[in-house]
Design a protein around this motif. Sequence first.
Motif, PDB file in Angstrom:
ATOM      1  N   LEU A 470     -10.105  -7.493  61.534  1.00 52.92           N
ATOM      2  CA  LEU A 470     -10.056  -7.927  60.142  1.00 52.92           C
ATOM      3  C   LEU A 470     -11.435  -7.756  59.518  1.00 52.92           C
ATOM      4  CD1 LEU A 470      -7.975 -11.204  60.618  1.00 52.92           C
ATOM      5  CD2 LEU A 470      -7.171  -9.052  59.629  1.00 52.92           C
ATOM      6  N   LEU A 471     -11.486  -7.033  58.409  1.00 51.92           N
ATOM      7  CA  LEU A 471     -12.743  -6.797  57.701  1.00 51.92           C
ATOM      8  C   LEU A 471     -12.816  -7.700  56.480  1.00 51.92           C
ATOM      9  CD1 LEU A 471     -12.594  -2.885  57.643  1.00 51.92           C
ATOM     10  CD2 LEU A 471     -13.522  -4.350  59.449  1.00 51.92           C
ATOM     11  N   ASP A 472     -14.018  -8.202  56.198  1.00 50.45           N
ATOM     12  CA  ASP A 472     -14.215  -8.944  54.962  1.00 50.45           C
ATOM     13  C   ASP A 472     -14.365  -7.912  53.839  1.00 50.45           C
ATOM     14  OD1 ASP A 472     -15.475 -11.986  54.063  1.00 50.45           O
ATOM     15  OD2 ASP A 472     -15.758 -10.283  52.729  1.00 50.45           O
ATOM     16  N   GLY A 473     -13.288  -7.675  53.118  1.00 55.46           N
ATOM     17  CA  GLY A 473     -13.323  -6.673  52.061  1.00 55.46           C
ATOM     18  C   GLY A 473     -11.947  -6.100  51.799  1.00 55.46           C
ATOM     19  N   GLY A 474     -11.890  -5.172  50.864  1.00 55.17           N
ATOM     20  CA  GLY A 474     -10.619  -4.617  50.447  1.00 55.17           C
ATOM     21  C   GLY A 474     -10.345  -3.240  51.005  1.00 55.17           C
ATOM     22  N   LYS A 475      -9.581  -2.447  50.227  1.00 53.51           N
ATOM     23  CA  LYS A 475      -9.118  -1.157  50.730  1.00 53.51           C
ATOM     24  C   LYS A 475     -10.262  -0.161  50.932  1.00 53.51           C
ATOM     25  CE  LYS A 475      -7.914   0.413  46.033  1.00 53.51           C
ATOM     26  NZ  LYS A 475      -6.816   0.894  45.177  1.00 53.51           N
ATOM     27  N   GLY A 476     -11.392  -0.341  50.210  1.00 52.77           N
ATOM     28  CA  GLY A 476     -12.534   0.557  50.399  1.00 52.77           C
ATOM     29  C   GLY A 476     -13.112   0.439  51.795  1.00 52.77           C
ATOM     30  N   GLN A 477     -13.326  -0.798  52.246  1.00 53.77           N
ATOM     31  CA  GLN A 477     -13.839  -1.016  53.605  1.00 53.77           C
ATOM     32  C   GLN A 477     -12.841  -0.518  54.648  1.00 53.77           C
ATOM     33  OE1 GLN A 477     -14.211  -3.139  51.118  1.00 53.77           O
ATOM     34  NE2 GLN A 477     -16.194  -4.172  51.223  1.00 53.77           N
ATOM     35  N   VAL A 478     -11.544  -0.790  54.414  1.00 47.92           N
ATOM     36  CA  VAL A 478     -10.521  -0.360  55.366  1.00 47.92           C
ATOM     37  C   VAL A 478     -10.485   1.157  55.476  1.00 47.92           C
ATOM     38  CG1 VAL A 478      -8.036  -0.309  55.829  1.00 47.92           C
ATOM     39  CG2 VAL A 478      -9.113  -2.428  55.044  1.00 47.92           C
ATOM     40  N   LEU A 494      -5.737  -2.525  61.804  1.00 47.00           N
ATOM     41  CA  LEU A 494      -6.914  -2.738  60.962  1.00 47.00           C
ATOM     42  C   LEU A 494      -6.480  -3.226  59.584  1.00 47.00           C
ATOM     43  CD1 LEU A 494     -10.014  -2.310  60.407  1.00 47.00           C
ATOM     44  CD2 LEU A 494      -9.400   0.019  59.701  1.00 47.00           C
ATOM     45  N   PHE A 495      -7.054  -4.340  59.126  1.00 52.77           N
ATOM     46  CA  PHE A 495      -6.737  -4.888  57.815  1.00 52.77           C
ATOM     47  C   PHE A 495      -7.996  -5.485  57.194  1.00 52.77           C
ATOM     48  CE2 PHE A 495      -2.757  -4.903  60.094  1.00 52.77           C
ATOM     49  CZ  PHE A 495      -1.825  -4.527  59.136  1.00 52.77           C
ATOM     50  N   GLY A 496      -7.999  -5.588  55.866  1.00 48.91           N
ATOM     51  CA  GLY A 496      -9.081  -6.232  55.146  1.00 48.91           C
ATOM     52  C   GLY A 496      -8.630  -7.569  54.594  1.00 48.91           C
ATOM     53  N   MET A 497      -9.566  -8.505  54.469  1.00 52.16           N
ATOM     54  CA  MET A 497      -9.277  -9.824  53.886  1.00 52.16           C
ATOM     55  C   MET A 497      -9.853  -9.865  52.479  1.00 52.16           C
ATOM     56  SD  MET A 497      -9.939 -12.358  57.164  1.00 52.16           S
ATOM     57  CE  MET A 497     -11.621 -11.786  57.459  1.00 52.16           C
ATOM     58  N   VAL A 498      -8.983  -9.986  51.482  1.00 49.30           N
ATOM     59  CA  VAL A 498      -9.360  -9.881  50.074  1.00 49.30           C
ATOM     60  C   VAL A 498      -9.539 -11.272  49.484  1.00 49.30           C
ATOM     61  CG1 VAL A 498      -8.744  -8.890  47.847  1.00 49.30           C
ATOM     62  CG2 VAL A 498      -7.987  -7.774  49.949  1.00 49.30           C
ATOM     63  N   LYS A 499     -10.623 -11.445  48.724  1.00 47.45           N
ATOM     64  CA  LYS A 499     -10.894 -12.740  48.088  1.00 47.45           C
ATOM     65  C   LYS A 499     -10.589 -12.673  46.592  1.00 47.45           C
ATOM     66  CE  LYS A 499     -14.559 -14.051  51.340  1.00 47.45           C
ATOM     67  NZ  LYS A 499     -15.983 -14.340  51.510  1.00 47.45           N
ATOM     68  N   ASP A 500     -10.328 -13.854  46.014  1.00 47.41           N
ATOM     69  CA  ASP A 500     -10.123 -13.914  44.568  1.00 47.41           C
ATOM     70  C   ASP A 500     -11.456 -14.143  43.877  1.00 47.41           C
ATOM     71  OD1 ASP A 500     -10.743 -16.587  44.939  1.00 47.41           O
ATOM     72  OD2 ASP A 500      -8.678 -17.282  44.749  1.00 47.41           O
ATOM     73  N   ASP A 501     -11.432 -14.354  42.539  1.00 49.98           N
ATOM     74  CA  ASP A 501     -12.681 -14.515  41.791  1.00 49.98           C
ATOM     75  C   ASP A 501     -13.396 -15.822  42.113  1.00 49.98           C
ATOM     76  OD1 ASP A 501     -10.821 -16.142  40.653  1.00 49.98           O
ATOM     77  OD2 ASP A 501     -10.968 -15.322  38.628  1.00 49.98           O
ATOM     78  N   LYS A 502     -12.728 -16.720  42.834  1.00 48.72           N
ATOM     79  CA  LYS A 502     -13.358 -17.970  43.261  1.00 48.72           C
ATOM     80  C   LYS A 502     -13.785 -17.906  44.728  1.00 48.72           C
ATOM     81  CE  LYS A 502     -10.917 -20.869  39.913  1.00 48.72           C
ATOM     82  NZ  LYS A 502     -10.012 -22.034  39.728  1.00 48.72           N
ATOM     83  N   HIS A 503     -13.813 -16.686  45.258  1.00 49.73           N
ATOM     84  CA  HIS A 503     -14.271 -16.412  46.629  1.00 49.73           C
ATOM     85  C   HIS A 503     -13.368 -17.050  47.677  1.00 49.73           C
ATOM     86  CE1 HIS A 503     -17.505 -14.242  48.532  1.00 49.73           C
ATOM     87  NE2 HIS A 503     -17.624 -15.176  49.452  1.00 49.73           N
TER      88      HIS A 503
END
Length: 611
Positions: A470-478, A494-503
């Motif tokens: 699991l990567l801290d980030g979105g589709k770019g990191q993946v 392999l997957f990324g963990m996506v955060k909202d605007d409140k982190h």
Amino acid sequence: MNPKMSELRKKAMALPLLPGVYIMHGKGGEIIYIGKAKALKNRVSQYFGSQNNHPEKVRRMVDNVDHFEYIITDSEFEALILECSLIKQHTPKYNILLKDDKGYSYIRVGEGDWGKISYVLQKSDDGAQYIGPYKSSYYVKSAVEEANKIFMLPTCNRKFPQDFRKARPCLNYHIKQCMAPCTGRVKKADYREAVSQALDFLKGGSSNSVKLLTEQMEQAAENLEFERAAKIRDRIAAVKKMGDKQKVVANKVLDEDVVAGFSNDGKICFQVFRFEGGRLFDRESFIFEIGDEAADLEEFLLRYYTLRSDVPKNIALYREYDGIEDLSRWLSEKRGNKVNITVPQRGEQAQLVAMCRSNAAEALAQQKGATVREYSVLEELRQLLGLENIPEYIESYDISNLAGTENVAGMIVYKNGKPLKSAYRKFKIKGFEGQDDYASMAEVLQRRFEEYYNAEDSDEGFGKLPDLILLDGGKGQVAAVREVFDRMNISVPLFGMVKDDKHRTRAVTGEGGEIAINSRRQVFTFLSKMQDEVHRFAIGYHHARRKKNTFKSSLTQIDGVGEVRAKALLKYFRTIDNISKADLEELEQAPKMTKDCALAVYRYFNPENEN
């Protein structure tokens, strides 16, 4: 691979398409596996085809086969009966084998006026009274625990009357689960009466116990012993309450076994709940290496009921398999009347099966050092991400920098749903200067798997292949890391963990797009904690690097002062400010300092005094 594979396959392909039993022999002629088949050719030839789809247990068995023989029967049912008989006779090492070695249990009543009630596995010549034997240790243990709670009998290690008034009563007294004879205020007659009532409960069951207690309560009331009558009334209420708890578990179950299995990582656990008279009176757990789950279930049931002398009227299973009708017929003949085997899909029966399966998962989890809650969230995560197996070993990565400086990464590991801090690792980005999270993540994962290929035949640290990354980030990191995986021939989910605007973690992203997790409370909490943990670890390393460089940019710029001397100075003076205010003599007295170094430090902080 077995050198006789082609020969064995050729022989298997010549078998008839008839029901029967096949017997696998090892190199020494010993029988290593016995099975049955509806069509011998189809079943046996599967063993000697491609090994890629076979589980490890089956591959090991096939590797040890030297030759096989077979016996044709008139029906698959006859094959089942013959298989049971042959397995019982030869106990082959690769069959599921159960031992009929379940010991007996006893209820022990200590000697003397203050004897305690407990459960034991063996009788001793110690003067105590023993009631039994009982086949079900689970029943004896549960019943004794219930009796001690209902009748408020002590379960501690204190001896009476020797330990009267020697210590304060324990927690059980304060939560009304012990009358606390240790206080010395309990009458001998009251204690003996409670023990006698508890034994009536254990011998006669809750309904009979209520009847006897009611008679005693009415007699006490007639004799105007109202305090004693009130105590008995409270015990009747406690017995009824305990009985109600059992009814919640099995309201309409009379005579039934519930069998469920849970498999993961090459192991399967079968759990059996045994009900009699609406009460769960026994439970058993069995863990094996998994082959094919449906075949394992059938084989387990055959072995289990071969050893059981009593067969229940009803059996509830957690899944279907092809041989259920033959099993029902065999068990019906053994019992002497119809045995109903069902796979309930709804209602109370389905709930019992689900509870049984949850206990099987718990037993398997405990063997691996986890809890059922941790396993359940991993199972939910597996389903959410579409993984083949439960991700027991998860690695997570995060990048940390400040405007492209001190570019670092952190790797954390979760094993069986819990942080494995001994496996955490730190990375300093070496391939470039500046800020590029995609390139940083790609470099870190490339270095991690270069270490994997270098760690030959190791299953620890970087030598272990994770079940999920699991990567801290979105589709770019993946996408950046996926290129690395393709280039290095790495096959790990392999997957990324996506955060909202409140982190806050809001979704998981993979090659197929984002997967929302807000509606899955367990997974949401689990992934949020993991993302917070990897962020904490990475940013902690980043802060440490910055602090080290700040440290270097001050003291280590002075001629003759390296890191060791600088650390010694800080430890001695505690702060840079104290060092700057120290006179020359104080600097000379500091550890690891020479006169020349002390003078250099003094002049660095006091340039106006150089003359």
